[in-house]
Design a protein around this motif. Structure first.
Motif, mmCIF file in Angstrom:
data_model
loop_
_atom_site.group_PDB
_atom_site.id
_atom_site.type_symbol
_atom_site.label_atom_id
_atom_site.label_comp_id
_atom_site.label_asym_id
_atom_site.label_seq_id
_atom_site.Cartn_x
_atom_site.Cartn_y
_atom_site.Cartn_z
ATOM 1 N N LYS A 48 69.066 -67.536 -31.485
ATOM 2 C CA LYS A 48 67.833 -68.473 -31.271
ATOM 3 C C LYS A 48 68.308 -69.731 -30.676
ATOM 4 C CE LYS A 48 64.022 -70.400 -32.592
ATOM 5 N NZ LYS A 48 63.413 -71.074 -31.321
ATOM 6 N N GLU A 49 69.435 -70.223 -30.775
ATOM 7 C CA GLU A 49 70.002 -71.270 -30.081
ATOM 8 C C GLU A 49 70.265 -70.957 -28.487
ATOM 9 O OE1 GLU A 49 74.398 -73.024 -30.202
ATOM 10 O OE2 GLU A 49 73.122 -73.929 -32.029
ATOM 11 N N LYS A 50 70.830 -69.810 -28.222
ATOM 12 C CA LYS A 50 71.054 -69.506 -26.838
ATOM 13 C C LYS A 50 69.641 -69.244 -26.226
ATOM 14 C CE LYS A 50 75.268 -69.745 -27.692
ATOM 15 N NZ LYS A 50 75.547 -71.211 -27.469
ATOM 16 N N LEU A 51 68.732 -68.620 -26.945
ATOM 17 C CA LEU A 51 67.243 -68.334 -26.211
ATOM 18 C C LEU A 51 66.644 -69.684 -25.982
ATOM 19 C CD1 LEU A 51 65.975 -65.702 -28.577
ATOM 20 C CD2 LEU A 51 66.302 -65.471 -26.179
ATOM 21 N N ASP A 52 66.711 -70.712 -26.974
ATOM 22 C CA ASP A 52 66.234 -72.015 -26.668
ATOM 23 C C ASP A 52 66.889 -72.800 -25.477
ATOM 24 O OD1 ASP A 52 64.309 -71.638 -28.812
ATOM 25 O OD2 ASP A 52 65.505 -72.855 -30.494
ATOM 26 N N ALA A 53 68.057 -72.612 -25.317
ATOM 27 C CA ALA A 53 68.928 -73.258 -24.200
ATOM 28 C C ALA A 53 68.613 -72.507 -22.916
ATOM 29 C CB ALA A 53 70.272 -73.235 -24.661
ATOM 30 N N GLU A 54 67.905 -71.362 -22.838
ATOM 31 C CA GLU A 54 67.395 -70.574 -21.976
ATOM 32 C C GLU A 54 68.800 -69.853 -21.247
ATOM 33 O OE1 GLU A 54 65.054 -72.683 -18.999
ATOM 34 O OE2 GLU A 54 63.448 -72.392 -20.612
ATOM 35 N N ILE A 55 69.896 -69.771 -22.238
ATOM 36 C CA ILE A 55 71.331 -69.179 -21.739
ATOM 37 C C ILE A 55 71.173 -67.638 -21.645
ATOM 38 C CG2 ILE A 55 73.589 -68.835 -22.165
ATOM 39 C CD1 ILE A 55 73.662 -71.810 -23.495
#
Length: 96
Positions: A48-55
């Motif tokens: 979820k963190e990586k999705l939110d950061a658009e990584i």
């Protein structure tokens, strides 16, 4: 003569979500299993963190490129035949 069906089929997505929900409930009610699956929550937060950061992103992939679709849902004849070809499946009864 038609007969009322006793079973209603679900879409594959609905069946998968229902299965995941039932597994999660079973794990939550079993303290031994719950202790073994704490890493799942960590993994979920990481993704979820990586999705939110658009990584990372999960783009839509059409049925034309989803080989598993031929095994789980109705697809067009073209998609079906192309998928079989990509999977290396051949009609053994076709004339050579």
């Amino acid at each position: 003569m038609s007969k009322k069906q006793k079973v209603v089929s679900r879409s594959s997505a609905e069946a998968e979500y229902r299965g995941m929900a039932q597994a999660a409930i079973a794990i939550a009610h079993n303290p031994v299993q719950h202790d073994r699956t704490k890493h799942v929550e960590v993994d979920r937060h990481f993704v979820k963190e990586k999705l939110d950061a658009e990584i990372i992103s999960f783009p839509f992939i059409s049925s034309e490129y989803q080989l598993a679709d031929v095994l789980t849902k109705a697809v067009s004849t073209t998609v079906f035949l192309n998928s079989l070809d990509k999977l290396g499946m051949r009609d053994i009864f076709a004339p050579t």
